[in-house]
Design a protein around this motif. Structure first.
Motif, PDB file in Angstrom:
ATOM      1  N   THR A   1      48.867  55.790  49.362  1.00 13.11           N
ATOM      2  CA  THR A   1      47.866  54.828  49.818  1.00 13.11           C
ATOM      3  C   THR A   1      48.526  53.487  50.064  1.00 13.11           C
ATOM      4  O   THR A   1      49.474  53.093  49.376  1.00 13.11           O
ATOM      5  CB  THR A   1      46.729  54.652  48.790  1.00 13.11           C
TER       6      THR A   1
ATOM      7  N   ARG B   1      37.332  52.466  46.123  1.00 13.22           N
ATOM      8  CA  ARG B   1      38.775  52.427  46.363  1.00 13.22           C
ATOM      9  C   ARG B   1      39.545  53.082  45.224  1.00 13.22           C
ATOM     10  O   ARG B   1      40.572  53.737  45.459  1.00 13.22           O
ATOM     11  CB  ARG B   1      39.225  50.983  46.584  1.00 13.22           C
TER      12      ARG B   1
ATOM     13  N   SER C   1      43.638  51.561  52.029  1.00 12.29           N
ATOM     14  CA  SER C   1      42.680  51.109  51.015  1.00 12.29           C
ATOM     15  C   SER C   1      42.706  49.579  50.961  1.00 12.29           C
ATOM     16  O   SER C   1      43.085  48.927  51.914  1.00 12.29           O
ATOM     17  CB  SER C   1      43.031  51.742  49.660  1.00 12.29           C
TER      18      SER C   1
ATOM     19  N   SER D   1      41.614  48.251  44.757  1.00  9.52           N
ATOM     20  CA  SER D   1      42.059  49.506  44.156  1.00  9.52           C
ATOM     21  C   SER D   1      42.938  49.247  42.942  1.00  9.52           C
ATOM     22  O   SER D   1      43.130  50.125  42.102  1.00  9.52           O
ATOM     23  CB  SER D   1      42.844  50.329  45.173  1.00  9.52           C
TER      24      SER D   1
ATOM     25  N   MET E   1      50.900  48.009  47.518  1.00 10.89           N
ATOM     26  CA  MET E   1      50.136  46.807  47.828  1.00 10.89           C
ATOM     27  C   MET E   1      50.746  46.084  49.026  1.00 10.89           C
ATOM     28  O   MET E   1      51.958  45.879  49.095  1.00 10.89           O
ATOM     29  CB  MET E   1      50.107  45.867  46.617  1.00 10.89           C
TER      30      MET E   1
ATOM     31  N   ILE F   1      42.284  56.242  45.213  1.00  9.47           N
ATOM     32  CA  ILE F   1      43.573  56.248  44.517  1.00  9.47           C
ATOM     33  C   ILE F   1      43.698  57.506  43.667  1.00  9.47           C
ATOM     34  O   ILE F   1      44.735  58.173  43.653  1.00  9.47           O
ATOM     35  CB  ILE F   1      43.719  54.989  43.637  1.00  9.47           C
TER      36      ILE F   1
ATOM     37  N   SER G   1      47.324  49.649  50.205  1.00 11.42           N
ATOM     38  CA  SER G   1      46.179  48.800  49.877  1.00 11.42           C
ATOM     39  C   SER G   1      46.394  47.400  50.432  1.00 11.42           C
ATOM     40  O   SER G   1      47.338  46.704  50.054  1.00 11.42           O
ATOM     41  CB  SER G   1      45.969  48.758  48.361  1.00 11.42           C
TER      42      SER G   1
ATOM     43  N   ASN H   1      50.431  53.961  45.227  1.00 12.57           N
ATOM     44  CA  ASN H   1      49.514  52.983  45.807  1.00 12.57           C
ATOM     45  C   ASN H   1      50.320  51.716  46.057  1.00 12.57           C
ATOM     46  O   ASN H   1      50.690  51.010  45.116  1.00 12.57           O
ATOM     47  CB  ASN H   1      48.350  52.704  44.859  1.00 12.57           C
TER      48      ASN H   1
END
Length: 263
Positions: free
Chosen positions: A185, A162, A144, A148, A254, A166, A187, A252
């Protein structure tokens, strides 16, 4: 992070990030199923990766086409491919400042960037056979972007799409966890894929500065002072496919050099 040989499907395999992921996984000894639209590029990448181990299977796939998705699923079944992992890279919406595009535009975006790719993921999950009691788990990594986690004005439609991914990843993590299927995910912030490098070069030329000067300006608000490299993304993906994530699902993560300010 080498493990026992596992079979991993990588969509968008011939893109800048996808190719880096494939090279990393092949180097670690995984068996790969490569999927993308361009058959010539798929075959070329398969030949390249054969030099690091088994020659990967490659299957044409256009995630914006229902017919292509059906044919892709039929190929997985006819070849009796059992998957241990999936790296799903849904098509991304182009940047736009328009927060309220037409209904027709929204329908196309959701079909191409969410509904179609979700059908691909459902097909892939159907080819998984994890055995968590005996320590064999299946891993899904959905690529992603940082919108998000925080709104970016020039990614108006991506902010929505996005977030949809999520929410879907979190939902699937609950639904599939008992089967030993993990869904996370990753991102991405600015990542120096070939097309993004070209975009920076274009902006640098328009501003009358060098690529390095423009890059320094654009990354001044990134705590690590740089954009990511596709190879760095590939290492993170491999980690999420490995035992590193055996007690992680619905996250999620980063990959943005610290740019995102939210907790």
């Amino acid at each position: 992070m080498a493990n026992e040989t596992r079979t991993i499907l990588v969509t968008g395999a011939t893109g800048g990030i996808g190719t880096a992921v494939c090279r990393q996984l092949a180097h670690s000894g995984h068996s790969l199923v490569l999927a993308a639209r361009n058959e010539a590029k798929l075959e070329s990448l398969s030949h390249e990766l054969a030099g690091t181990g088994d020659r990967p299977v490659w299957l044409p796939l256009d995630m914006t086409s229902d017919q292509s998705i059906r044919q892709f699923g039929e190929q997985l079944t006819s070849r009796d491919i059992v998957l241990d992992g999936v790296v799903l890279m849904p098509p991304q919406a182009h940047s736009t400042n328009d927060p309220m595009p037409t209904g027709e535009a929204w329908r196309a975006l959701f079909q191409n960037c969410f509904i179609g790719p979700l059908e691909v993921l459902k097909t892939a999950i159907g080819r998984m056979n994890p055995d968590p009691v005996n320590g064999r788990r299946a891993k899904i990594v959905i690529i992603s972007g940082i919108s998000s986690a925080q709104v970016l004005g020039h990614y108006a439609t991506s902010n929505v799409l996005r977030c949809a991914w999520i929410g879907e990843a979190k939902t699937l993590a609950f639904a599939l966890g008992a089967r030993g299927i993990h869904v996370n995910t990753l991102s991405l912030g600015g990542t120096l894929s070939p097309w993004y490098r070209e975009a920076i070069e274009t902006r640098a030329a328009a501003a009358g500065v060098t690529f390095e000067q423009r890059l320094a300006e654009e990354t001044a608000n990134v705590p690590l002072g740089k954009y990511g490299e596709p190879e760095e993304v590939a290492i993170a993906v491999e980690g999420l496919l490995s035992r590193f994530s055996d007690h992680m699902s619905g996250l999620n993560i980063m990959h943005d050099g610290g740019f995102t300010r939210s907790y």
